[in-house]
Design a protein around this motif. Sequence first.
Motif, PDB file in Angstrom:
ATOM      1  N   SER A   1       1.061  -0.950  -0.107  1.00 46.10           N
ATOM      2  CA  SER A   1      -0.103  -0.286   0.159  1.00 46.10           C
ATOM      3  C   SER A   1       1.321   1.177  -0.184  1.00 46.10           C
ATOM      4  O   SER A   1       1.623   1.218   0.553  1.00 46.10           O
ATOM      5  CB  SER A   1      -0.800  -0.218   1.269  1.00 46.10           C
ATOM      6  OG  SER A   1      -1.883  -1.075   0.876  1.00 46.10           O
ATOM      7  N   LEU A   2       0.448   2.091  -0.989  1.00 46.61           N
ATOM      8  CA  LEU A   2       1.668   3.334  -0.711  1.00 46.61           C
ATOM      9  C   LEU A   2       0.975   4.191  -0.447  1.00 46.61           C
ATOM     10  O   LEU A   2      -0.050   4.759   0.619  1.00 46.61           O
ATOM     11  CB  LEU A   2       1.762   4.177  -2.756  1.00 46.61           C
ATOM     12  CG  LEU A   2       1.980   2.587  -3.545  1.00 46.61           C
ATOM     13  CD1 LEU A   2       1.717   3.475  -5.078  1.00 46.61           C
ATOM     14  CD2 LEU A   2       3.081   2.553  -3.400  1.00 46.61           C
ATOM     15  N   HIS A   3       1.982   5.452   0.134  1.00 49.32           N
ATOM     16  CA  HIS A   3       0.949   7.039   0.754  1.00 49.32           C
ATOM     17  C   HIS A   3      -0.171   7.740   0.554  1.00 49.32           C
ATOM     18  O   HIS A   3      -0.791   7.917   1.408  1.00 49.32           O
ATOM     19  CB  HIS A   3       1.908   7.963   1.264  1.00 49.32           C
ATOM     20  CG  HIS A   3       3.046   8.471   0.504  1.00 49.32           C
ATOM     21  ND1 HIS A   3       2.162   8.852  -0.741  1.00 49.32           N
ATOM     22  CD2 HIS A   3       3.890   8.279  -0.951  1.00 49.32           C
ATOM     23  CE1 HIS A   3       3.059   9.682  -2.214  1.00 49.32           C
ATOM     24  NE2 HIS A   3       3.764   8.687  -1.271  1.00 49.32           N
ATOM     25  N   ASN A   4      -0.376   6.958  -0.885  1.00 53.04           N
ATOM     26  CA  ASN A   4      -1.563   7.511  -1.164  1.00 53.04           C
ATOM     27  C   ASN A   4      -2.734   7.224  -1.542  1.00 53.04           C
ATOM     28  O   ASN A   4      -3.519   7.375  -1.949  1.00 53.04           O
ATOM     29  CB  ASN A   4      -1.037   8.823  -2.525  1.00 53.04           C
ATOM     30  CG  ASN A   4      -0.567   7.625  -4.151  1.00 53.04           C
ATOM     31  OD1 ASN A   4      -0.948   6.200  -3.223  1.00 53.04           O
ATOM     32  ND2 ASN A   4      -0.311   7.850  -5.383  1.00 53.04           N
ATOM     33  N   GLY A   5      -2.648   6.228  -0.600  1.00 48.87           N
ATOM     34  CA  GLY A   5      -3.826   5.044  -0.750  1.00 48.87           C
ATOM     35  C   GLY A   5      -3.702   4.053  -2.696  1.00 48.87           C
ATOM     36  O   GLY A   5      -4.895   2.812  -2.188  1.00 48.87           O
TER      37      GLY A   5
ATOM     38  N   PRO B   1       9.946  -4.368   3.342  1.00 51.53           N
ATOM     39  CA  PRO B   1       8.322  -4.422   2.791  1.00 51.53           C
ATOM     40  C   PRO B   1       8.220  -2.348   3.474  1.00 51.53           C
ATOM     41  O   PRO B   1       7.383  -1.487   2.606  1.00 51.53           O
ATOM     42  CB  PRO B   1       8.046  -4.730   3.814  1.00 51.53           C
ATOM     43  CG  PRO B   1       8.416  -4.867   4.943  1.00 51.53           C
ATOM     44  CD  PRO B   1      10.283  -4.803   4.542  1.00 51.53           C
ATOM     45  N   ASP B   2       9.522  -2.007   3.803  1.00 53.08           N
ATOM     46  CA  ASP B   2       9.255   0.314   3.792  1.00 53.08           C
ATOM     47  C   ASP B   2       9.622   0.415   2.886  1.00 53.08           C
ATOM     48  O   ASP B   2       8.701   1.884   2.856  1.00 53.08           O
ATOM     49  CB  ASP B   2       9.852   0.568   5.233  1.00 53.08           C
ATOM     50  CG  ASP B   2      11.655   0.420   4.887  1.00 53.08           C
ATOM     51  OD1 ASP B   2      11.124  -0.180   3.800  1.00 53.08           O
ATOM     52  OD2 ASP B   2      12.038   0.921   5.781  1.00 53.08           O
ATOM     53  N   LEU B   3       9.549   0.229   1.382  1.00 51.23           N
ATOM     54  CA  LEU B   3       9.723   1.278   0.016  1.00 51.23           C
ATOM     55  C   LEU B   3      10.795   2.427   0.710  1.00 51.23           C
ATOM     56  O   LEU B   3      10.449   3.312  -0.076  1.00 51.23           O
ATOM     57  CB  LEU B   3       8.445   1.875  -0.335  1.00 51.23           C
ATOM     58  CG  LEU B   3       7.499   0.285  -0.373  1.00 51.23           C
ATOM     59  CD1 LEU B   3       6.425   0.866  -0.636  1.00 51.23           C
ATOM     60  CD2 LEU B   3       8.377  -0.861  -1.235  1.00 51.23           C
ATOM     61  N   SER B   4      11.893   2.080   1.474  1.00 51.65           N
ATOM     62  CA  SER B   4      12.635   3.262   1.671  1.00 51.65           C
ATOM     63  C   SER B   4      13.879   3.562   0.493  1.00 51.65           C
ATOM     64  O   SER B   4      13.887   1.893   0.053  1.00 51.65           O
ATOM     65  CB  SER B   4      13.062   3.417   3.069  1.00 51.65           C
ATOM     66  OG  SER B   4      13.876   2.355   2.791  1.00 51.65           O
ATOM     67  N   ILE B   5      14.395   4.515  -0.021  1.00 57.55           N
ATOM     68  CA  ILE B   5      15.790   3.975  -0.701  1.00 57.55           C
ATOM     69  C   ILE B   5      17.050   3.732   0.051  1.00 57.55           C
ATOM     70  O   ILE B   5      17.146   3.621   0.948  1.00 57.55           O
ATOM     71  CB  ILE B   5      15.506   6.082  -1.406  1.00 57.55           C
ATOM     72  CG1 ILE B   5      14.350   6.395  -1.684  1.00 57.55           C
ATOM     73  CG2 ILE B   5      16.749   5.579  -2.096  1.00 57.55           C
ATOM     74  CD1 ILE B   5      14.751   7.917  -2.294  1.00 57.55           C
TER      75      ILE B   5
ATOM     76  N   ALA C   1       2.736  -1.595 -12.283  1.00 54.71           N
ATOM     77  CA  ALA C   1       2.930  -0.175 -13.346  1.00 54.71           C
ATOM     78  C   ALA C   1       3.352   1.103 -12.505  1.00 54.71           C
ATOM     79  O   ALA C   1       3.744   2.154 -12.573  1.00 54.71           O
ATOM     80  CB  ALA C   1       2.268   0.290 -14.310  1.00 54.71           C
ATOM     81  N   LEU C   2       2.259   0.996 -11.280  1.00 54.59           N
ATOM     82  CA  LEU C   2       2.341   1.901 -10.363  1.00 54.59           C
ATOM     83  C   LEU C   2       3.088   2.071  -8.916  1.00 54.59           C
ATOM     84  O   LEU C   2       3.996   3.146  -8.933  1.00 54.59           O
ATOM     85  CB  LEU C   2       0.395   1.445  -9.156  1.00 54.59           C
ATOM     86  CG  LEU C   2      -0.951   2.113  -9.760  1.00 54.59           C
ATOM     87  CD1 LEU C   2      -1.793   1.857  -9.138  1.00 54.59           C
ATOM     88  CD2 LEU C   2      -0.330   3.643 -10.462  1.00 54.59           C
ATOM     89  N   GLY C   3       3.943   0.283  -8.884  1.00 53.51           N
ATOM     90  CA  GLY C   3       5.230   0.885  -8.809  1.00 53.51           C
ATOM     91  C   GLY C   3       5.788   1.659  -8.905  1.00 53.51           C
ATOM     92  O   GLY C   3       7.200   2.088  -8.330  1.00 53.51           O
ATOM     93  N   ILE C   4       6.237   0.999 -10.287  1.00 57.06           N
ATOM     94  CA  ILE C   4       7.501   1.869 -11.651  1.00 57.06           C
ATOM     95  C   ILE C   4       6.960   3.441 -10.933  1.00 57.06           C
ATOM     96  O   ILE C   4       8.041   4.505 -10.558  1.00 57.06           O
ATOM     97  CB  ILE C   4       7.294   1.872 -12.738  1.00 57.06           C
ATOM     98  CG1 ILE C   4       7.528   0.049 -12.909  1.00 57.06           C
ATOM     99  CG2 ILE C   4       8.142   2.552 -13.675  1.00 57.06           C
ATOM    100  CD1 ILE C   4       7.859  -0.396 -13.873  1.00 57.06           C
ATOM    101  N   ARG C   5       5.954   4.247 -11.164  1.00 59.08           N
ATOM    102  CA  ARG C   5       5.193   5.272 -10.831  1.00 59.08           C
ATOM    103  C   ARG C   5       5.673   5.955  -9.760  1.00 59.08           C
ATOM    104  O   ARG C   5       6.320   7.011  -9.381  1.00 59.08           O
ATOM    105  CB  ARG C   5       4.106   4.989 -11.003  1.00 59.08           C
ATOM    106  CG  ARG C   5       3.745   7.023 -10.772  1.00 59.08           C
ATOM    107  CD  ARG C   5       2.360   7.184 -11.551  1.00 59.08           C
ATOM    108  NE  ARG C   5       1.489   6.760 -10.304  1.00 59.08           N
ATOM    109  CZ  ARG C   5       0.021   7.577 -10.555  1.00 59.08           C
ATOM    110  NH1 ARG C   5      -0.332   7.948 -11.422  1.00 59.08           N
ATOM    111  NH2 ARG C   5      -0.517   7.127  -9.325  1.00 59.08           N
ATOM    112  N   PHE C   6       5.618   5.248  -8.344  1.00 60.10           N
ATOM    113  CA  PHE C   6       6.260   5.347  -7.142  1.00 60.10           C
ATOM    114  C   PHE C   6       7.631   5.959  -7.181  1.00 60.10           C
ATOM    115  O   PHE C   6       7.900   6.389  -6.627  1.00 60.10           O
ATOM    116  CB  PHE C   6       5.651   4.420  -6.445  1.00 60.10           C
ATOM    117  CG  PHE C   6       5.689   4.222  -5.194  1.00 60.10           C
ATOM    118  CD1 PHE C   6       5.897   5.842  -4.071  1.00 60.10           C
ATOM    119  CD2 PHE C   6       7.540   3.365  -4.629  1.00 60.10           C
ATOM    120  CE1 PHE C   6       6.361   5.399  -2.560  1.00 60.10           C
ATOM    121  CE2 PHE C   6       8.146   3.691  -2.596  1.00 60.10           C
ATOM    122  CZ  PHE C   6       7.392   5.216  -2.441  1.00 60.10           C
ATOM    123  N   MET C   7       8.315   5.096  -8.199  1.00 61.61           N
ATOM    124  CA  MET C   7       9.511   4.783  -8.026  1.00 61.61           C
ATOM    125  C   MET C   7      10.226   6.183  -9.142  1.00 61.61           C
ATOM    126  O   MET C   7      11.550   6.034  -9.504  1.00 61.61           O
ATOM    127  CB  MET C   7      10.338   3.839  -8.407  1.00 61.61           C
ATOM    128  CG  MET C   7      10.301   2.568  -7.544  1.00 61.61           C
ATOM    129  SD  MET C   7      10.593   1.171  -8.214  1.00 61.61           S
ATOM    130  CE  MET C   7      12.527   0.748  -7.577  1.00 61.61           C
TER     131      MET C   7
END
Length: 547
Positions: free
Chosen positions: A282-286, A352-356, A331-337
């Motif tokens: 789940s991304l921070h924007n929902g 899983p925290d998706l930190s850089i 694709a949304l995962g790529i947009r997040f990056m």
Amino acid sequence: MSLNELLAKALPLVKDNIEALKIPMPSYTIFISMSDGKNRASIVNASADTFHKAWGKAVFKCRRQAEKDRLQTGWLRIDWVRSAEKISWKELDTRLKKVKRNYFRHGLALDSGFHKVFLEQEINANAMLYGGNQISHSVINKKNFEIYARKRYKDYVPNFSDDVYVLDTQGVFCSVDESPRLLFPAGKNAGRRMEPMDPQAIYGLIQRSSHYLSTQVQSSGQFYYGWHPCFDRPINAYNTLRHASTTYSMLEAWEVTRDETLKASIDRSLNYLTGTLIQNASLHNGDEAAFLVDQGGEVKLGGNAVCLLALAKYTELTGDEAYLGLIERLALGIRFMQDPDTGAFIHVLNYPDLSIKERFRIIYYEGEAAFGLMRAYGLTKDPRWIEIVEKAFNHFIANDTWKAHDHWLSYCVNELTRYRPEEKYYRFGIQNVAGYLDFMMNRITTFPTLLELMMAAEKMICRIQENDTHRHLLDQLDIDKFYRALETRAEYLLNGHFWPEYAMYFKNPERILGSFYIRHHAFRVRIDDVEHYLSGFVAYLGFLEKK
């Protein structure tokens, strides 16, 4: 078919091509290599002043060896010495320093009578001139040399102090399934068959190499990642990105062959990819996104990209829409990056925290990401995906990313210009290849991604030629030279194929038969190595069929 029948099949072609050496060298030296396809070849050799004598001695030895080993010979190869040069071991050592590792393409004789001789193929297959991956050039590996010499010549130990003879050889290969084939003599093609570059031959390469990959997919869906074939050792690593990209290449091959066994392996691989390797988040924007997770909890930009390639290709070929939701989440995962302002991508996240973890790791990830999104766009026509790609290309153009001559960017710009035929994108695609032609024509390694780069560029070039609007851009490219380079790379890739006449010298021939290898990495066979050769040849087959 018996050994005697194989010898009889090969003899006329041998007689038609063999010539005597001049004194003081032995007039005729003949090697006979035999393999059942499962074990390293048994090799005998004999020298004499006439062909009849040398042949008779060699045949007597091979029959005796086959009887001793209880060998059911399925593959037979006969070689002969065409020329020989006497030098010192010191001089050989000096020469090897100028030769890329595993690119020594000569045999060696350790005595003037050519009693103790080795073919180039057995030298390389036993790592006799390989010093490890930290030494870029060839080097005498005394340990491996002695081990193999003892085995080949009953406890013979080279002293590395007498003179040595550098040999050029030529051969003939035949099997129970094939008529005799003349092999190339000395040079870059040495030791492999003379194969035409026609659709039938290229289809055979696609069929064999995709079948090889299908055999590497275990019942779980995980691949056997790769092999070091000199001694039949597995590569003890795994890379989920390469799992996905290899599956994509298998789908490309399946589009050509429609082989049921290949399709079953693809299904197992995709099930493992989607059920085990890809994780939701789940991304921070929902938004609900998905990421390919690699060892160490890494999320690589290129990993999501090649998942898109594989799943979009599967959907396109089968009409099965079960993966459309996952394609959107990837694709949304790529947009997040992606940085929405600059268009640049972040390369590696922690899961899983998706930190850089790393903002930049390798240039290929960016081209993969853009290409994967273009294939998702081509499938769904969702404008979000092409918008990400156009932002990325603003970044690529501003930073002259074409200087990397990346095959993934070539793939991507070809796709992008199908939907956005703008001059800036076409120019980028031309720049990506135009200044690279000499490198591609002269590169000594097979470098399979070069053919992929050129095949994608060729499709784009054809579209430019069909319309006057952007044809002036082709002034930047020597078209004749481009096609010469393309054909050169395609033919040169045949030197990376494990034909039976080469595989027979390695420890477990049937393990590697039909695959592709990387010579300077000790003939490594890894799934992604085979993938790139395979993708290049699939595209090349399409090119041949439209000519």
